[in-house]
Design an enzyme around this catalytic site. Sequence first.
Site, short mmCIF file in Angstrom:
data_model
loop_
_atom_site.label_atom_id
_atom_site.label_comp_id
_atom_site.label_asym_id
_atom_site.label_seq_id
_atom_site.Cartn_x
_atom_site.Cartn_y
_atom_site.Cartn_z
N ILE A 1 -10.11 -13.13 3.92
CA ILE A 1 -10.74 -12.57 2.73
C ILE A 1 -10.22 -11.16 2.48
CG2 ILE A 1 -12.93 -11.87 1.70
CD1 ILE A 1 -14.26 -14.14 3.27
N CYS A 2 -9.72 -10.91 1.26
CA CYS A 2 -9.22 -9.60 0.84
C CYS A 2 -8.13 -9.13 1.82
CB CYS A 2 -10.37 -8.60 0.72
SG CYS A 2 -9.92 -7.04 -0.07
N GLN A 3 -8.28 -7.96 2.42
CA GLN A 3 -7.28 -7.50 3.39
C GLN A 3 -7.18 -8.48 4.55
OE1 GLN A 3 -8.28 -4.13 5.85
NE2 GLN A 3 -6.20 -3.32 5.72
#
Length: 354
Positions: free
Chosen positions: A146-148
């Site tokens: 998720i995301c980074q």
Amino acid sequence: MKGPLGFGMDDLLQETLQLQRKLADGLKLLPGVEDVDYGVTEREEVWSDGKVKLYRFVDAQPPSGQPPLLIVYALVNRPYMVDLQDGRSLVQKLLAAGQDVYVLDWGYPDRSERFLTLEDYLLRYIDGAVDHLRAQHGGAPNLLGICQGGVFSLCYAALRPHKVRNLITMVTPVDFHTPDNMLSHWARHVDVDLFVDTLGNVPADLMNASYLMLKPFRLNVQKYVGLVDILDDRQALEDFLRMEKWIFDSPDLAGEAFREFVKQFYQDNGLMHGGIRIGAEAVDLAQLRMPVLNIYAEQDHLVPPTASKALRGRTGTADYTELGFRGGHIGIYVSARAQREVPSAIHDWLSART
């Protein structure tokens, strides 16, 4: 009588009286609101390396026998946005569908972790957690980044493709130089060497201030003005405070890993140009030979859809799926619409590849 702006004195009086009532109700309600917390699902620690811990979420019903699903979150926030509260929990929905869900918790780095690198995070911590799951379950786990954490998962899966069965990325940037990515425009002009050499670890408050300034009126003024409207609603008030607590409960960032990430991804756009190195190893997205599901949020101001959709055509698999859902960077986990749509989409995609 209505004025030229469409309202009159009676309207202003009623609005003022309503505001007074809400403030009065809020003064009565607020003292009785206890400290809120997030993380609704019971979990147990199953592996650790220093401050980094691997948790398994525990559900009343046993998992359906599918490979375990490991969630890798970003470094800048706590991972429990995926398990925020009862009824607003991606984890809760996945467990109910029969998934066996784990999450990596990065902890709170202190000065002793200043020199942790991306190699430590990917090839020590993620790799260690994956090896534990392989040993416990007899095969490669599924990975949800998720995301980074999605960027980390892309790089890890490209470096160790035999250790990942299926890869899912959510709100994950691939092209860091899209025109609508304001955060990237800022990061490209930062002297990150001077920044890290001066500060060491990057303070969480500084990072939070940067994110809030992406939408300064909405995130610093409008939402607190809107708080008046819910002062007489205990449930809505607790939901608001829970979100605020999660936003500002952010770890500092290990300086060296931050330096590497900003230089290689934000400034050099290495996933698009093939310039990412994790330690001595080069990342090649063509090595992603496992099935890939790429999920993006259609109203995401932190990771614009175009930044995520750039993954198409860069993997080495013919089994690539791309799904967009209405919502923002956070709403894609916790909104009512997301709760109906996203967990079931993940479960159905994984079930078709078990």
